[in-house]
Each structure stands twice: as C-alpha cells, then as structure tokens.
Design an enzyme around this catalytic site. Structure first.
Site, short mmCIF file in Angstrom:
data_model
loop_
_atom_site.label_atom_id
_atom_site.label_comp_id
_atom_site.label_asym_id
_atom_site.label_seq_id
_atom_site.Cartn_x
_atom_site.Cartn_y
_atom_site.Cartn_z
N SER A 140 0.79 -1.23 0.00
CA SER A 140 0.00 0.00 0.00
C SER A 140 0.83 1.28 0.00
O SER A 140 0.41 2.28 -0.55
CB SER A 140 -0.95 0.00 1.19
OG SER A 140 -0.26 -0.22 2.40
N HIS A 167 -5.02 -3.25 -3.04
CA HIS A 167 -4.61 -2.32 -4.10
C HIS A 167 -4.42 -2.98 -5.45
O HIS A 167 -4.07 -2.32 -6.42
CB HIS A 167 -3.32 -1.60 -3.69
CG HIS A 167 -3.49 -0.79 -2.45
ND1 HIS A 167 -3.99 0.48 -2.44
CD2 HIS A 167 -3.28 -1.12 -1.15
CE1 HIS A 167 -4.06 0.92 -1.20
NE2 HIS A 167 -3.63 -0.03 -0.40
N LYS A 178 -11.40 0.90 -2.77
CA LYS A 178 -10.31 1.45 -3.58
C LYS A 178 -10.72 1.41 -5.06
O LYS A 178 -11.62 2.16 -5.44
CB LYS A 178 -9.02 0.72 -3.23
CG LYS A 178 -8.58 1.22 -1.84
CD LYS A 178 -7.67 0.37 -1.06
CE LYS A 178 -7.46 1.02 0.31
NZ LYS A 178 -6.98 0.11 1.33
C1 LIG Z 1 -6.97 -0.03 2.74
C2 LIG Z 1 -6.36 -1.33 3.10
C3 LIG Z 1 -7.02 -2.22 3.94
C4 LIG Z 1 -8.28 -1.84 4.67
O1 LIG Z 1 -9.38 -1.78 3.82
P1 LIG Z 1 -10.60 -0.82 4.19
O2 LIG Z 1 -11.72 -1.36 3.38
O3 LIG Z 1 -10.21 0.56 3.84
O4 LIG Z 1 -10.84 -0.99 5.66
C5 LIG Z 1 -6.46 -3.46 4.14
N1 LIG Z 1 -5.28 -3.81 3.57
C6 LIG Z 1 -4.61 -2.96 2.77
C7 LIG Z 1 -3.32 -3.38 2.16
C8 LIG Z 1 -5.12 -1.69 2.53
O5 LIG Z 1 -4.44 -0.83 1.79
#
Ligand SMILES: *Cc1c(COP(=O)(O)O)cnc(C)c1O
Length: 389
Positions: A179, A207, A239
C-alpha cells in the site's frame, strides 16, 4: 468536562513535536481528481479511487434504482436477518469473477483482515508476515495470540527461514500490492514455499483487485495463480471498486469455518444492501470493455508519469502500479513538500510513521484513470517547485 489524565495531552504533544500529528481535512463534493478543500480547488493525487469509479454515472444510477427496491439499511448481521438478496448476488458475482467456491462479505477491509487472521491464527500456530504488511493484518495476528514473525520485505529466502523454524500449520500473509510502496509480492514463489512447509496462505489484494491482471482479477491472476495455489484472498471495495466494504474469497469449507469463527463477520451489521448492489454493478463494469479501457488509461498514466520523472532528483520507487511514492526521509521535509504542493494547487498528503517505518516519510502519489495528462504535468511542475531548498 472533567480534567483528562495528563498522558493524553503528553501523547498529543509528542506527536506534534515529531511532526507526526494528523487530522482529517474536509472534501467538498465528490471524490474526483478535481477537489475543493477549505474553499480552494486542487488536483488530488492521494486517493485510492484508481479507476475513477467512486463517482461513475453507472454506479450512481444503480444506487438510485437499488434504493427504491431494497431501502437503506440492512438491519442486522448476516447471520441474523441482514443478509439480503443483494448481498447474496454480490458474493456470487465475485466468486464467478475470481473463480473460487465462496465469497464472504465484510463491512471493511480492516474487518476482513482482522476477522480472517484472528480466526486462523492460534497460539500453537505462527503468523508469518511481510514486514511491510498492512496494519490490519498485524492487528489480526495480535488478536489471535499467535506469534507474529516478520520476514524482510518481499524476500522469499527470509520468509523460508521463518517457515522452516515455525510451528506446523502456520499462516503466511502478504499484501499483493504494497500500500505504501506500490511494489508487488512474489506470490508464485511465496505460494510454493507455503505449500512446501504446509502453511496456509492468504493475500491482501486491497490495491491489486480491479487494477491489475486480466479482467482486473488482481495480483494472483498476474502471476497465473488460482485458489489451489493460494486458498484465501482478501479484496476491498473502497479502492479501485469505488464503493465501500470488503470480501474474502475462498473455498466452501473455509467460508463455513470463517462464518463460525471470524468475529468481525459475526458480530457486526451487514453492509447496506444498496452498497452491495452498486458494488455488484462495479464488479460487472470491471469485467466489461469499459473496465479494460479504464485499466489501459491508468496504465498509460503510470508510464507517462514515470517517464517524465526520470530527470527528477528524488528517485521514484520501483513500482509498476498506481502507487508511485517519492521517498523523502524526514517527516518535516515531507510535510514541507506537501505544503508547497498545496500552494501550487496539488493535494498529496505526506505519509509519515507509524504508517511507514521511521526515516522513510514520503509523498505517496497515487494515479487514477481519471487524471488527465494536464493534471500529471501540473503535478510534475509543482514537484519541481517543491524541492527542499
Ligand atoms: C486499505 C487497506 C485495507 C483496509 O481496507 P478498508 O476497506 O479501507 O478498511 C487493508 N489492507 C490494505 C493493504 C489496505 O491498503
């Protein structure tokens, strides 16, 4: 208000003095590259809406239709009476898309990771984790009472050394796309050693899903892997998919297991059925020609940005994805650069510890299919202006 204990103020002061204080800013209007903050317009380069679906007309239309059919709230957890036909349809759509037996929905990626890792870890089994894995995976391991052992980032040999020494039946977890760095895990090699040492493997593809791989199927597809190679995949809707919530894709038996033991699945209200419906629309869009076009546009934005940045004095990280961080180092310098970018009409938050390791503060630039070449040119001009003196 009664006086708060001193440690609250002193913790805040400590964060402030180390340039690590954070607070949200208010975005007026929709999540697009053109944003208004504090009454001023900016081009934003830090959203995870990689394909521009968060404000897509087809999803907005689906939302309006779906709310008339299924109302607003789910009313209960999945296992009580909150699991509607919209949720069921979304689970089936994702299972078909990714080619797995079953999918379970969660209200957020954070909860999905907490739920799955805490349910699979145990004090008699280790959790083996990449050093740069997302916080929610680490928190899941903590909740499970298992020993958390971390290997050098993306280093298969380091991972193997830990697996060799670990308890039988450990859980190996990694982000698919990291991330804060944007690089991708060597999933095929990790999956081979997981099988060699009888470890269960799970990928967090927050991602990757939607953005990479054929039909946007994510990091596993990029490496030609399926659910026989890696039995658990977590993906988020917030995302590239443009909505909110998350899923775990897996086998029937594993889904039955998580349904009994993943507490953040059991003890929480199901996501809104409206959210499930529009997410389903988004997942079908991702598999269409338009999804393909959006991924192509994102890809060409990434290439353009990297090519133009070759002469920039700070190195880009070696990332093939939408996440294109510029490593700065000191938090104060990263903050100063982010402020200067703001003066030039560019919004890109400085990412600082504890989100990233100490001394590796960065500008985490994210690109989207909805950025134009003009937007990227303005970013590059502003970056040149923002170089520390
Ligand atoms: C954003 C993210 C999460 C959490 O997801 P949300 O739906 O925003 O709670 C988990 N793992 C990674 C690698 C992330 O970037």
């Amino acid at each position: 208000m009664p006086k708060l204990p001193d440690w609250i103020e002193s913790s805040l002061l400590e964060r402030q003095q180390s340039n690590l204080m954070r607070a949200p800013v208010v975005l007026a209007g929709a999540q697009t590259p053109q944003v208004v903050m504090d009454g001023k317009p900016y081009v934003a380069f830090c959203s995870n809406d990689y394909l521009g679906l968060a404000n897509h007309p087809r999803l907005i239309k689906a939302l309006k239709q779906s709310v008339d059919e299924c109302g607003v709230g789910s009313g209960a957890s999945h296992l009580v009476i909150g699991h509607t036909s919209s949720h069921e349809k979304l689970e089936n759509e994702i299972a078909q898309w990714l080619g797995c037996e079953r999918v379970l929905l969660f209200s957020a990626g954070y909860m999905a990771n907490l739920g799955a890792v805490a349910a699979l870890g145990h004090k008699t089994r280790d959790v083996i984790s990449d050093k740069l894995n997302h916080a929610s995976l680490i928190d899941g391991a903590r909740l499970s009472d298992s020993r958390l052992r971390r290997y050098v980032h993306n280093d298969v040999a380091s991972c193997e050394r830990l697996l060799k020494k670990s308890l039988e039946g450990s859980l190996l977890i990694t982000d698919g796309v990291f991330s804060m760095d944007g690089d991708m895990a060597p999933l095929a090699n990790l999956s081979s050693i997981a099988q060699k040492y009888n470890a269960l493997m799970m990928v967090d593809d927050a991602h990757g899903i939607g953005c990479v791989g054929r039909l946007g199927k994510g990091s596993m597809e990029v490496e030609g892997l399926d659910f026989n190679d890696i039995p658990l995949l977590m993906g988020t809707f917030g995302k590239a998919i443009g909505t909110a919530g998350a899923f775990v894709a897996t086998s029937n038996v594993m889904a039955d297991y998580l349904t009994q033991f993943a507490r953040p699945y059991i003890y929480t209200t199901a996501m809104s059925p409206v959210m499930a419906s529009i997410t389903c629309e988004s997942v079908s869009l991702l598999q269409s020609g338009e999804g393909e076009d959006l991924r192509g546009k994102l890809e060409s934005n990434i290439c353009y940005f990297r090519r133009k940045m070759q002469s920039f004095p700070f190195d880009l990280m070696s990332s093939p994805t939408a996440i294109q961080p510029i490593l700065i180092g000191e938090s104060s310098v990263a903050l100063e650069m982010s402020e200067k970018l703001k003066h030039k009409g560019i919004w890109c938050a400085a990412i600082r510890p504890p989100t990233v390791p100490v001394g590796s503060s960065r500008l985490r630039i994210t690109l989207s299919a909805s950025h134009s070449i003009d937007d990227i040119d303005s970013l590059i001009n502003a970056l040149e202006y923002s170089l520390p003196s």
